[in-house]
Design an enzyme around this catalytic site. Structure first.
Site, PDB file in Angstrom:
ATOM      1  N   GLU A   1       0.803  -1.220   0.000  1.00  0.00           N
ATOM      2  CA  GLU A   1       0.000   0.000   0.000  1.00  0.00           C
ATOM      3  C   GLU A   1       0.831   1.263   0.000  1.00  0.00           C
ATOM      4  O   GLU A   1       1.978   1.257   0.429  1.00  0.00           O
ATOM      5  CB  GLU A   1      -0.995  -0.015   1.161  1.00  0.00           C
TER       6      GLU A   1
ATOM      7  N   GLN B   1      -5.425   5.863   0.488  1.00  0.00           N
ATOM      8  CA  GLN B   1      -4.607   4.657   0.699  1.00  0.00           C
ATOM      9  C   GLN B   1      -4.825   3.750  -0.508  1.00  0.00           C
ATOM     10  O   GLN B   1      -5.914   3.203  -0.696  1.00  0.00           O
ATOM     11  CB  GLN B   1      -5.050   3.943   1.981  1.00  0.00           C
TER      12      GLN B   1
HETATM   13  C1  V0V Z   1     -16.702  -7.581   1.123  1.00  0.00           C
HETATM   14  N1  V0V Z   1     -17.941  -7.040   1.072  1.00  0.00           N
HETATM   15  C2  V0V Z   1     -17.818  -5.700   0.996  1.00  0.00           C
HETATM   16  C3  V0V Z   1     -16.432  -5.448   0.997  1.00  0.00           C
HETATM   17  N2  V0V Z   1     -15.780  -6.622   1.081  1.00  0.00           N
HETATM   18  N3  V0V Z   1     -18.741  -4.728   0.934  1.00  0.00           N
HETATM   19  C4  V0V Z   1     -18.286  -3.454   0.862  1.00  0.00           C
HETATM   20  N4  V0V Z   1     -16.961  -3.120   0.847  1.00  0.00           N
HETATM   21  C5  V0V Z   1     -16.020  -4.091   0.912  1.00  0.00           C
HETATM   22  N5  V0V Z   1     -14.728  -3.760   0.882  1.00  0.00           N
HETATM   23  C6  V0V Z   1     -19.213  -7.764   1.057  1.00  0.00           C
HETATM   24  C7  V0V Z   1     -19.232  -8.806  -0.063  1.00  0.00           C
HETATM   25  O1  V0V Z   1     -19.660  -8.225  -1.261  1.00  0.00           O
HETATM   26  C8  V0V Z   1     -20.199  -9.822   0.463  1.00  0.00           C
HETATM   27  O2  V0V Z   1     -21.517  -9.394   0.222  1.00  0.00           O
HETATM   28  C9  V0V Z   1     -19.951  -9.801   1.954  1.00  0.00           C
HETATM   29  O3  V0V Z   1     -19.351  -8.515   2.250  1.00  0.00           O
HETATM   30  C10 V0V Z   1     -19.007 -10.885   2.401  1.00  0.00           C
HETATM   31  O4  V0V Z   1     -17.775 -10.740   1.700  1.00  0.00           O
HETATM   32  P1  V0V Z   1     -16.782 -11.948   1.370  1.00  0.00           P
HETATM   33  O5  V0V Z   1     -15.532 -11.376   0.780  1.00  0.00           O
HETATM   34  O6  V0V Z   1     -17.488 -13.011   0.625  1.00  0.00           O
HETATM   35  O7  V0V Z   1     -16.547 -12.591   2.762  1.00  0.00           O
HETATM   36  P2  V0V Z   1     -15.691 -12.415   4.008  1.00  0.00           P
HETATM   37  O8  V0V Z   1     -16.674 -12.340   5.120  1.00  0.00           O
HETATM   38  O9  V0V Z   1     -14.665 -13.496   3.998  1.00  0.00           O
HETATM   39  O10 V0V Z   1     -14.874 -11.010   3.885  1.00  0.00           O
HETATM   40  C11 V0V Z   1     -15.445  -9.761   4.003  1.00  0.00           C
HETATM   41  C12 V0V Z   1     -14.756  -8.946   5.104  1.00  0.00           C
HETATM   42  C13 V0V Z   1     -13.226  -9.056   4.887  1.00  0.00           C
HETATM   43  C14 V0V Z   1     -15.228  -7.508   5.016  1.00  0.00           C
HETATM   44  C15 V0V Z   1     -15.132  -9.527   6.476  1.00  0.00           C
HETATM   45  O11 V0V Z   1     -12.888  -8.560   3.604  1.00  0.00           O
HETATM   46  C16 V0V Z   1     -12.412  -8.376   5.940  1.00  0.00           C
HETATM   47  O12 V0V Z   1     -12.205  -8.883   7.044  1.00  0.00           O
HETATM   48  N6  V0V Z   1     -11.911  -7.121   5.656  1.00  0.00           N
HETATM   49  C17 V0V Z   1     -11.107  -6.361   6.647  1.00  0.00           C
HETATM   50  C18 V0V Z   1      -9.628  -6.414   6.331  1.00  0.00           C
HETATM   51  C19 V0V Z   1      -9.269  -5.714   5.041  1.00  0.00           C
HETATM   52  O13 V0V Z   1     -10.128  -5.432   4.215  1.00  0.00           O
HETATM   53  N7  V0V Z   1      -7.938  -5.467   4.822  1.00  0.00           N
HETATM   54  C20 V0V Z   1      -7.434  -4.774   3.646  1.00  0.00           C
HETATM   55  C21 V0V Z   1      -7.165  -3.339   3.925  1.00  0.00           C
HETATM   56  P3  V0V Z   1     -22.629 -10.375  -0.398  1.00  0.00           P
HETATM   57  O14 V0V Z   1     -22.089 -10.851  -1.696  1.00  0.00           O
HETATM   58  O15 V0V Z   1     -22.750 -11.469   0.644  1.00  0.00           O
HETATM   59  O16 V0V Z   1     -23.855  -9.504  -0.493  1.00  0.00           O
HETATM   60  S1  V0V Z   1      -5.756  -3.177   4.985  1.00  0.00           S
HETATM   61  C22 V0V Z   1      -5.700  -1.552   5.550  1.00  0.00           C
HETATM   62  O17 V0V Z   1      -6.695  -0.783   5.266  1.00  0.00           O
HETATM   63  C23 V0V Z   1      -4.581  -1.185   6.296  1.00  0.00           C
HETATM   64  C24 V0V Z   1      -3.424  -2.070   6.523  1.00  0.00           C
HETATM   65  C25 V0V Z   1      -4.519   0.181   6.901  1.00  0.00           C
HETATM   66  O18 V0V Z   1      -5.398   1.015   6.718  1.00  0.00           O
HETATM   67  O19 V0V Z   1      -3.506   0.468   7.617  1.00  0.00           O
HETATM   68 CO    CO Z   2      -7.055   1.257   5.524  1.00  0.00          CO
END
Ligand code: V0V
Ligand code: CO
Length: 152
Positions: free
Chosen positions: A55, A72
């Site tokens: 990133e 970001q």
């Molecule tokens: C997934 N969904 C989202 C989404 N990602 N909706 C909006 N925005 C997003 N970014 C929706 C997806 O379309 C599905 O909807 C549902 O959530 C489940 O998604 P999935 O990918 O099938 O299943 P999960 O549950 O395995 O994963 C989703 C979550 C996961 C959000 C729980 O991506 C997660 O834990 N994210 C947090 C970590 C992250 O994103 N890290 C990267 C950035 P439907 O199809 O069921 O309706 S790191 C960062 O920002 C850093 C290091 C920083 O700021 O310092």
């Molecule tokens: Co972030």
């Protein structure tokens, strides 16, 4: 309509927009777009293996005292990471919003008591030495939401 006054909701402790996270396939190409189009420069680059991202932070305004606002840019480092899954489904675009707080654990506990799933039991390592927690997008009107406590 009821005559009863609306209950006062205790403040969450979230005081500013820290960053907007943008999923991209090619970080260098994305950095070049923001540089060429807007003149934004990279302030910091990092690989976060826990989150599966490479990133870059592009500062939009503010100072280095932890009160700045950034874009970001996020490129996945592995195919099973959240950003890779997001790109497969949606293509490039806005991935999350991050609100700043001086107490990420306290803000997460406050918001978590309001029918919002907090995805991290403990704050995790974030960019620029920050501590971060994510909230489930399905509980936040479809917006993946991050809470950030800046370093220092
Ligand atoms: C997934 N969904 C989202 C989404 N990602 N909706 C909006 N925005 C997003 N970014 C929706 C997806 O379309 C599905 O909807 C549902 O959530 C489940 O998604 P999935 O990918 O099938 O299943 P999960 O549950 O395995 O994963 C989703 C979550 C996961 C959000 C729980 O991506 C997660 O834990 N994210 C947090 C970590 C992250 O994103 N890290 C990267 C950035 P439907 O199809 O069921 O309706 S790191 C960062 O920002 C850093 C290091 C920083 O700021 O310092
Ligand atoms: Co972030």
């Amino acid at each position: 309509m009821s005559d009863a006054p609306a209950p006062t909701i205790p403040f969450s402790g979230l005081t500013r927009l820290d960053h907007v996270g943008i999923a991209c396939r090619d970080l260098d190409a994305s950095i070049e777009f923001y540089r060429r189009t807007y003149g934004f420069e990279v302030e910091h680059e990092e690989v976060n293996e826990e989150q599966g991202v490479r990133e870059a932070m592009l500062r939009i305004n503010g100072t280095d005292d932890g009160g700045a606002t950034y874009l970001q840019l996020l490129e996945p480092t592995r195919p099973d990471s959240p950003v890779a899954t997001f790109l497969d489904r949606n293509g490039e675009g806005v991935h999350h919003l991050a609100f700043g707080t001086s107490d990420v654990a306290g803000s997460a506990a406050t918001v978590g008591a309001r029918d919002v799933r907090v995805l991290d039991r403990e704050p995790r390592h974030g960019t620029l030495g920050s501590r971060i927690v994510f909230l489930h997008p399905k509980d936040c009107g479809g917006v993946l939401t991050e809470l950030v406590q800046s370093a220092g």
